[in-house]
Design an enzyme around this catalytic site. Structure first.
Site, PDB file in Angstrom:
ATOM      1  N   GLU A  78      22.174 103.087  59.658  1.00  0.00           N
ATOM      2  CA  GLU A  78      23.155 103.753  58.416  1.00  0.00           C
ATOM      3  C   GLU A  78      21.784 104.818  57.707  1.00  0.00           C
ATOM      4  OE1 GLU A  78      25.910 103.937  58.022  1.00  0.00           O
ATOM      5  OE2 GLU A  78      26.269 102.695  59.544  1.00  0.00           O
ATOM      6  N   VAL A 137      26.395  94.371  48.537  1.00  0.00           N
ATOM      7  CA  VAL A 137      27.617  94.082  48.106  1.00  0.00           C
ATOM      8  C   VAL A 137      28.212  92.785  48.648  1.00  0.00           C
ATOM      9  CG1 VAL A 137      28.450  96.435  47.562  1.00  0.00           C
ATOM     10  CG2 VAL A 137      29.042  95.347  49.851  1.00  0.00           C
ATOM     11  N   HIS A 168      22.885  91.216  57.123  1.00  0.00           N
ATOM     12  CA  HIS A 168      23.803  92.009  58.234  1.00  0.00           C
ATOM     13  C   HIS A 168      23.236  91.919  59.726  1.00  0.00           C
ATOM     14  CE1 HIS A 168      26.253  95.201  60.156  1.00  0.00           C
ATOM     15  NE2 HIS A 168      26.910  95.056  59.464  1.00  0.00           N
ATOM     16  N   GLY A 199      32.061 105.548  57.970  1.00  0.00           N
ATOM     17  CA  GLY A 199      33.370 106.248  58.098  1.00  0.00           C
ATOM     18  C   GLY A 199      34.369 105.195  58.059  1.00  0.00           C
ATOM     19  N   GLU A 250      24.887  89.912  62.815  1.00  0.00           N
ATOM     20  CA  GLU A 250      25.105  90.692  63.853  1.00  0.00           C
ATOM     21  C   GLU A 250      23.482  90.943  64.335  1.00  0.00           C
ATOM     22  OE1 GLU A 250      26.996  94.404  63.121  1.00  0.00           O
ATOM     23  OE2 GLU A 250      29.087  93.462  62.481  1.00  0.00           O
ATOM     24  N   HIS A 310      31.691  90.818  54.773  1.00  0.00           N
ATOM     25  CA  HIS A 310      30.789  89.862  55.637  1.00  0.00           C
ATOM     26  C   HIS A 310      30.562  88.776  54.836  1.00  0.00           C
ATOM     27  CE1 HIS A 310      29.993  92.134  59.282  1.00  0.00           C
ATOM     28  NE2 HIS A 310      29.578  93.304  58.514  1.00  0.00           N
TER      29      HIS A 310
END
Length: 261
Positions: free
Chosen positions: A89, A204, A145, A45, A176, A208
């Protein structure tokens, strides 16, 4: 009208030059299923709102897109996420798809990138074949990530798969989650390695990769390593830009399974 839709779901990015990695995967999937109308959705979002606010670009969430497709009369959905893990996700996407299980005659869903051991092996080989060769005293450090979801264990499995395939000087950390950069640096120190190639293990090379990995800020991985005396070079390529990764997503889509919610 065509009643078949191909829906490719990504986390998303606000960086135009990083979007090409998602587009590369999307184009590969479109070529595999030319009889399906193509649609894009993002699960983030935050990314969606920023794209609309800054660039005037509108991208639907899976929930918004499926509502539109149902109203347009589509009956068969083929859905492929470009998520790396079966993590938060991916779970969010599945929850949104579940609400539409009864509104289409069929929904078939492909797996995320790292779902079976064969996926790990193919990804490891693809990375090593696609990136510049390492120097004799150099290591490849990849940034994933990371998540507090139990799927975070995939990063340790990934590094161990590199080892099992003979790629001894590859280390995987996360921004993270675990392993952290501190842990990776402990491993580098034990091996006496002083030269590092940095690269994202992300679909992508967006925020980050550009900032947390290779940025000039004092807390970026590049800056931290250089202060510790390491020589660094950066390979800013999103995984989605690699042909072998796009091909793996295509194979997952060909093996898509019925989704009942």
């Amino acid at each position: 009208m065509n009643q078949k839709a191909l829906v490719v779901v990504s986390f998303g990015t606000t960086y135009p030059d990083a979007l090409c990695a998602i587009e590369h995967v999307e184009e590969r999937l479109r070529r595999e299923f030319p009889d399906h109308d193509f649609y894009r959705a993002f699960t983030s979002g935050m990314v969606i709102r920023k794209l609309q606010r800054v660039q005037g670009v509108s991208v639907d969430t899976p929930e918004q897109l499926l509502e539109k497709l149902a109203q347009r009369g589509y009956t068969e959905l083929l859905c492929q996420p470009t998520h790396v893990l079966n993590g938060l996700e991916y779970d969010k996407m599945c929850a949104q798809l579940s609400a539409f299980a009864g509104r289409f005659s069929s929904i078939r869903l492909g797996r995320p990138l790292l779902s079976a051991q064969e996926d790990y092996e193919i990804c490891c080989h693809t990375v090593m074949e696609s990136f510049p060769a390492l120097g004799e005293d150099e290591a490849l450090v990849m940034m994933g990530h990371g998540t507090d979801h139990f799927a975070n264990a995939a990063y340790s499995q990934l590094e161990n798969t590199f080892r099992a395939l003979g790629y001894e000087r590859v280390y995987v950390g996360t921004v993270e989650g675990f392993p952290s950069l501190d842990y990776v640096m402990q491993r580098l120190e034990k091996r006496g390695i002083r030269r590092v190639m940095l690269a994202p293990f992300l679909i992508v090379a967006g925020d980050h990769a550009k900032n947390d990995l290779a940025g000039d800020e004092e807390d970026s991985w590049k800056s931290v390593l250089e202060r510790a005396g390491y020589s660094t070079r950066v390979e800013l390529r999103g995984l989605g830009s690699l042909d072998g990764i796009a091909e793996r997503f295509a194979e997952h889509l060909h093996c898509a399974e019925p989704f009942a919610g």
